[in-house]
Design a protein around this motif. Structure first.
Motif, short mmCIF file in Angstrom:
data_model
loop_
_atom_site.label_atom_id
_atom_site.label_comp_id
_atom_site.label_asym_id
_atom_site.label_seq_id
_atom_site.Cartn_x
_atom_site.Cartn_y
_atom_site.Cartn_z
N ALA A 35 0.89 -1.11 -0.28
CA ALA A 35 0.06 0.15 -0.01
C ALA A 35 0.82 1.30 -0.06
CB ALA A 35 -0.71 -0.09 1.24
N VAL A 36 1.97 1.24 0.79
CA VAL A 36 2.71 2.48 0.74
C VAL A 36 3.36 2.65 -0.53
CG1 VAL A 36 5.13 3.28 1.68
CG2 VAL A 36 3.48 2.02 3.05
N THR A 37 3.79 1.53 -1.31
CA THR A 37 4.38 1.49 -2.34
C THR A 37 3.50 2.36 -3.63
OG1 THR A 37 5.34 -0.43 -2.14
CG2 THR A 37 5.79 0.50 -4.22
N TRP A 38 2.00 1.81 -3.38
CA TRP A 38 1.31 2.11 -4.23
C TRP A 38 0.85 3.42 -4.09
CZ3 TRP A 38 -3.83 4.49 -4.02
CH2 TRP A 38 -4.48 4.38 -5.41
N PHE A 39 0.81 4.26 -2.64
CA PHE A 39 0.59 5.54 -2.56
C PHE A 39 1.55 6.43 -3.05
CE2 PHE A 39 -2.55 4.42 1.34
CZ PHE A 39 -3.56 5.06 0.73
N SER A 40 2.98 5.97 -2.89
CA SER A 40 4.14 6.82 -3.38
C SER A 40 4.27 7.07 -4.74
CB SER A 40 5.36 6.18 -2.70
OG SER A 40 5.43 4.87 -3.48
N ASP A 41 3.13 6.38 -5.61
CA ASP A 41 3.17 6.50 -7.05
C ASP A 41 2.37 7.63 -7.35
OD1 ASP A 41 2.98 6.49 -9.98
OD2 ASP A 41 2.67 4.29 -9.90
N PRO A 42 3.12 8.81 -8.07
CA PRO A 42 2.36 10.13 -8.23
C PRO A 42 1.18 9.86 -9.20
CG PRO A 42 4.42 10.12 -9.36
CD PRO A 42 4.49 8.82 -8.21
N ALA A 43 1.23 8.65 -10.05
CA ALA A 43 0.20 8.35 -11.09
C ALA A 43 -1.27 8.25 -10.43
CB ALA A 43 0.50 7.44 -11.69
N HIS A 44 -1.10 7.77 -9.18
CA HIS A 44 -2.40 7.28 -8.37
C HIS A 44 -2.77 8.52 -7.60
CE1 HIS A 44 -0.56 3.21 -8.22
NE2 HIS A 44 -1.21 3.21 -9.44
N TRP A 45 -2.38 9.72 -7.80
CA TRP A 45 -2.98 10.83 -7.39
C TRP A 45 -3.57 11.84 -8.37
CZ3 TRP A 45 -3.10 11.72 -2.11
CH2 TRP A 45 -2.61 10.81 -1.21
N SER A 46 -3.61 11.62 -9.54
CA SER A 46 -4.36 12.60 -10.44
C SER A 46 -5.39 11.67 -11.43
CB SER A 46 -3.01 13.22 -11.37
OG SER A 46 -2.67 12.11 -12.27
N GLY A 47 -6.11 12.59 -12.02
CA GLY A 47 -7.22 12.04 -12.78
C GLY A 47 -8.48 11.43 -12.02
N GLN A 48 -9.32 10.98 -12.83
CA GLN A 48 -10.68 10.57 -12.55
C GLN A 48 -10.31 9.31 -11.43
OE1 GLN A 48 -13.88 10.80 -14.57
NE2 GLN A 48 -13.68 12.76 -14.53
N ASN A 49 -9.36 8.37 -11.95
CA ASN A 49 -9.10 7.47 -10.81
C ASN A 49 -8.05 7.64 -9.75
OD1 ASN A 49 -10.88 5.78 -12.67
ND2 ASN A 49 -9.36 5.09 -13.90
N GLY A 50 -7.82 8.94 -9.59
CA GLY A 50 -6.81 9.14 -8.62
C GLY A 50 -7.28 9.48 -7.26
N VAL A 51 -6.51 9.48 -6.31
CA VAL A 51 -6.97 9.59 -4.96
C VAL A 51 -7.68 10.80 -4.40
CG1 VAL A 51 -6.44 9.55 -2.52
CG2 VAL A 51 -5.01 8.03 -3.91
N PRO A 52 -7.21 11.80 -4.89
CA PRO A 52 -8.19 13.07 -4.68
C PRO A 52 -9.64 13.11 -5.25
CG PRO A 52 -6.02 13.71 -5.30
CD PRO A 52 -6.42 12.21 -5.67
N TYR A 53 -9.64 12.74 -6.52
CA TYR A 53 -11.05 12.68 -7.23
C TYR A 53 -12.12 11.74 -6.49
CZ TYR A 53 -14.78 12.69 -10.80
OH TYR A 53 -15.63 12.71 -11.42
N ARG A 54 -11.58 10.78 -5.97
CA ARG A 54 -12.42 9.33 -5.58
C ARG A 54 -12.64 9.81 -4.27
NH1 ARG A 54 -10.69 3.63 -8.47
NH2 ARG A 54 -11.59 3.84 -10.06
N LEU A 55 -11.75 10.29 -3.48
CA LEU A 55 -11.95 10.85 -2.09
C LEU A 55 -13.19 11.88 -2.32
CD1 LEU A 55 -11.01 10.36 0.74
CD2 LEU A 55 -9.61 12.48 0.65
N PHE A 56 -12.91 12.91 -2.96
CA PHE A 56 -14.30 13.89 -3.35
C PHE A 56 -15.18 13.10 -3.57
CE2 PHE A 56 -16.17 16.86 -6.26
CZ PHE A 56 -16.46 17.85 -5.24
N GLN A 57 -15.31 12.40 -4.40
CA GLN A 57 -16.64 11.53 -4.91
C GLN A 57 -17.16 10.93 -3.62
OE1 GLN A 57 -15.42 8.74 -7.81
NE2 GLN A 57 -17.17 9.19 -9.21
#
Lengths: 226, 219
Positions: free
Chosen positions: A4-26
């Motif tokens: 999970a830590v490795t997954w979180f540290s990948d910047p690709a997982h923090w942008s776009g419609q499948n990223g953390v911020p957008y889905r958290l907002f959803q």
């Protein structure tokens, strides 16, 4: 967990419609809307029943049935109908929101009417004796005394909704459940655990925040009672 | 919208899934109760255990069930345990809270009277405290069975070997008839269990009827 830590540290997982911020907002948005609609239904009903003591059996039965309905079944049962009305959101958005409203009503309803009807009868009588109208008895005496219990209901409803809204991902509603469903489908443990952590964190945050509100609202009553 | 022919052709499968649903539910309820009784008695006796148990219970409820089922697969593989471990875990949360509340609800006078009559601590627990905690235990059983029935539906995420009636919800998400069979079946099962156990609760504790309307308010 390391995955999970490795997954979180990948910047690709923090942008776009499948990223953390957008889905958290959803996820926050869907939970908030569901709880607010549930409050709009359950609060007035609970206040009416608690104040007049009319329809208590109705409220108990409604709450029991509401509590008994399995949450996934509640989502699934509306899918064919809402999808027929509106193919897109009818499949991935409305079913979850409707089910979350159904899930959130019982705790809010039960706590509101139990809180209001549990207010000391002497207190209510003396308020009437002072010449308060029924509306004033409700808004100036019953609600202020019962407010910690009422907020307690909103609190348990919110935690349940946040944890359960993940099920919407089965029907293509992204939100935080998306990480869990996609993690399972793609055998990606990092993504799966990241999703679990995010949901648990959000639920605990809501629980803690509302517990704080509850204590703030209870404090003045406790202070006056001593 | 509903393909009655499909239902007619699959009555056997539906009955089989109903049986599976009940089986998975009953195992979890029984194992969970046995474990909870031990945990609850320990919590009632040893204060630090109690705060740990209640603390963990609060956290377990924030873990989405969908995730708990799936997260165990890489660790213990796919077997009956993969379904039962999460189910039992969720029942523990409900049972322990209710049993502890039941034991707490025994009035101090009663405990003092039991001590005065010469009961040992264990004798008092078995003959006085536990019997008086029965109403809240049954309330716990009712909540736990309804919640477990709902969770078995979700276990369909683990593939076609599990899920009970939930299997039909997962098999083809665009086939309305099958989804409705799974959803309506699960709902009917949960509500029947709730009504049945509610009646049992009232039958066993007629004196509690007056308190019925107050029950269930979370603080």
């Amino acid at each position: 967990m390391i995955a999970a830590v490795t997954w979180f540290s990948d910047p690709a997982h923090w942008s776009g419609q499948n990223g953390v911020p957008y889905r958290l907002f959803q996820h926050v948005g869907i939970s908030l809307v569901s709880v607010l609609i549930a409050m709009a239904i359950a609060l007035p009903l609970g206040l009416y029943i608690g104040h007049t003591r009319r329809g208590q059996a109705f409220a108990v039965n409604l709450a029991n049935v509401g509590r008994a309905i399995p949450s996934l079944a509640a989502i699934a049962i509306v899918v064919p109908f809402t999808q027929a009305l509106d193919p897109g959101p009818g499949f991935n958005l409305y079913p979850t929101v409707i089910a979350m409203i159904v899930l959130a009503i019982p705790p809010i309803l039960v706590n509101t009417y139990a809180g209001v009807s549990g207010v000391d009868a002497d207190l209510v009588e003396s308020a009437r004796a002072m010449g308060m109208t029924e509306r004033q008895v409700l808004t100036r005496v019953e609600v202020p005394v019962a407010i910690p219990i009422i907020v307690g209901g909103i609190r348990s409803a919110s935690v349940q909704v946040i944890a359960t809204a993940t099920l919407g991902a089965i029907y293509g509603l992204g939100a935080l459940g998306g990480f869990i469903v996609e993690g399972v489908a793609q055998n990606d443990d990092g993504q799966l655990f990241a999703g679990v952590l995010l949901v648990a964190l959000l639920a605990l945050l809501a629980e803690g925040g509302l517990a704080l509100v509850q204590r703030r609202l209870a404090a003045p009553i406790a202070a006056r009672a001593t | 919208m509903i393909d009655w022919g499909w239902i007619g052709d699959h009555l056997g499968a539906i009955a089989g899934r109903l049986g599976q649903h009940l089986e998975l539910t009953v195992i979890a309820l029984a194992v969970g109760f046995a474990l909870s009784l031990g945990l609850a008695i320990l919590s009632a006796r040893v204060r630090p255990v109690r705060s740990i148990v209640i603390g963990i219970a609060g956290i377990v409820f924030t873990i989405p069930s969908l995730a708990l089922f799936s997260a165990l697969v890489p660790i213990i593989g796919l077997s009956l345990l993969t379904v039962e471990v999460p189910l039992v875990l969720y029942t523990l949360v409900i049972y322990v809270r209710n049993i502890v509340a039941g034991l707490d609800s025994v009035p101090p006078d009663v405990i003092e009277a039991a001590d005065g009559m010469g009961y040992t601590a264990n004798g008092r627990l078995a003959r006085v405290e536990l019997p008086l905690a029965v109403p809240l235990m049954i309330a716990g059983l009712r909540l736990a069975s309804v919640s477990t029935i709902g969770l078995v539906t979700i276990s369909g995420i683990l593939g076609q070997s599990f899920g009970g009636l939930g299997f039909f919800i997962f098999e083809r998400p665009t086939f309305a008839t099958e989804i409705l069979v799974g959803a309506v079946g699960s709902i009917a099962l949960a509500i029947s269990a709730d009504v049945f156990l509610g009646r049992l609760q009232r039958r066993l504790t007629p004196w509690a009827r007056a308190m019925d309307t107050q029950a269930g308010a979370a603080t």
